[in-house]
Scaffold this motif. Sequence first.
Motif, PDB file in Angstrom:
ATOM      1  N   TYR A   1      16.705 -76.237 -17.880  1.00 53.59           N
ATOM      2  CA  TYR A   1      18.011 -75.779 -18.357  1.00 53.59           C
ATOM      3  C   TYR A   1      18.764 -75.123 -17.201  1.00 53.59           C
ATOM      4  O   TYR A   1      18.842 -73.890 -17.111  1.00 53.59           O
ATOM      5  CB  TYR A   1      17.831 -74.822 -19.545  1.00 53.59           C
ATOM      6  CG  TYR A   1      17.188 -75.524 -20.720  1.00 53.59           C
ATOM      7  CD1 TYR A   1      17.957 -76.297 -21.585  1.00 53.59           C
ATOM      8  CD2 TYR A   1      15.811 -75.457 -20.935  1.00 53.59           C
ATOM      9  CE1 TYR A   1      17.375 -76.969 -22.659  1.00 53.59           C
ATOM     10  CE2 TYR A   1      15.223 -76.127 -21.995  1.00 53.59           C
ATOM     11  CZ  TYR A   1      16.008 -76.885 -22.846  1.00 53.59           C
ATOM     12  OH  TYR A   1      15.435 -77.565 -23.900  1.00 53.59           O
TER      13      TYR A   1
ATOM     14  N   ASP B   1       9.391 -71.618 -25.745  1.00 53.97           N
ATOM     15  CA  ASP B   1       9.024 -72.225 -27.027  1.00 53.97           C
ATOM     16  C   ASP B   1       9.473 -71.296 -28.154  1.00 53.97           C
ATOM     17  O   ASP B   1       8.842 -70.274 -28.426  1.00 53.97           O
ATOM     18  CB  ASP B   1       7.514 -72.454 -27.086  1.00 53.97           C
ATOM     19  CG  ASP B   1       7.084 -73.264 -28.302  1.00 53.97           C
ATOM     20  OD1 ASP B   1       7.700 -73.097 -29.372  1.00 53.97           O
ATOM     21  OD2 ASP B   1       6.139 -74.061 -28.191  1.00 53.97           O
TER      22      ASP B   1
ATOM     23  N   ARG C   1      12.662 -79.796 -27.232  1.00 52.52           N
ATOM     24  CA  ARG C   1      13.470 -78.873 -26.421  1.00 52.52           C
ATOM     25  C   ARG C   1      12.645 -77.710 -25.870  1.00 52.52           C
ATOM     26  O   ARG C   1      13.165 -76.904 -25.096  1.00 52.52           O
ATOM     27  CB  ARG C   1      14.637 -78.327 -27.248  1.00 52.52           C
ATOM     28  CG  ARG C   1      15.742 -79.350 -27.470  1.00 52.52           C
ATOM     29  CD  ARG C   1      16.860 -78.773 -28.340  1.00 52.52           C
ATOM     30  NE  ARG C   1      17.379 -77.508 -27.827  1.00 52.52           N
ATOM     31  CZ  ARG C   1      18.283 -77.394 -26.868  1.00 52.52           C
ATOM     32  NH1 ARG C   1      18.762 -78.485 -26.281  1.00 52.52           N
ATOM     33  NH2 ARG C   1      18.716 -76.207 -26.478  1.00 52.52           N
TER      34      ARG C   1
ATOM     35  N   PHE D   1      14.832 -73.519 -28.929  1.00 54.64           N
ATOM     36  CA  PHE D   1      14.001 -74.385 -28.078  1.00 54.64           C
ATOM     37  C   PHE D   1      12.725 -74.758 -28.835  1.00 54.64           C
ATOM     38  O   PHE D   1      11.683 -74.100 -28.690  1.00 54.64           O
ATOM     39  CB  PHE D   1      13.664 -73.678 -26.762  1.00 54.64           C
ATOM     40  CG  PHE D   1      14.871 -73.292 -25.957  1.00 54.64           C
ATOM     41  CD1 PHE D   1      15.619 -74.257 -25.303  1.00 54.64           C
ATOM     42  CD2 PHE D   1      15.273 -71.967 -25.871  1.00 54.64           C
ATOM     43  CE1 PHE D   1      16.744 -73.914 -24.561  1.00 54.64           C
ATOM     44  CE2 PHE D   1      16.392 -71.615 -25.136  1.00 54.64           C
ATOM     45  CZ  PHE D   1      17.136 -72.586 -24.482  1.00 54.64           C
TER      46      PHE D   1
END
Length: 214
Positions: A59, A93, A52, A48
């Motif tokens: 998600y 992250d 993303r 991610f």
Amino acid sequence: MSSVERTQLTYVFDAYCGWCYGFGPALHAFADANADRIDLRVVSGGLFTSLRALPVAAYPHVPAANTRITELTGVTFGPGYEQVLAEGTLVMDSTDAATGLAALRSRPGAHALDAAAAMQRAWYIDGRSLSDVQVYRDIAAGLGLDADAVAAAYGSGAARAQAEADFLEVRRLGVDGYPTLLLHTAHGADRLGGPVASADALTRALDQRLDAAA
């Protein structure tokens, strides 16, 4: 067995990867059982990152995937994590997480596989953000490392650069899914086992590959 003869392995994982969390106990047991003959590196894959790196609610497949992971590996997800998952706002992250792993493994006496497992417990049991420097302080203390030094490393450009270097190496190795355990031989890097492989299965696969290469 001398250090020159030790078999080299690379574990590509992401701290926010549920399948990596499920694979962790088997990998640890495999590493312990073969500690006298392997060197195992841990690098971050970067699941991610960039665009993303989004709130977990972005998600929606995650809860069903977690159920499947529990069915196939036996790991459980903690109440802190379940609460964060229900709220849906915490941003995953992987660059921050990879920076945290780099900071932890840079310290003298650090064991990267233990650090990776502690990070996944912080997330999948307690629901703590892997972008929070206090998480790395707490992990460092639990692993007997210098918490101040780890926190300083986390905030340094060097750890961030090492995280980016991990991502580049993973791409160079051709890995695009996690977890991936790679065995390095004179012929290159070959995948060993899969995300639901047991420790015994991994050891058998290692023996077979080494016998074939002998």
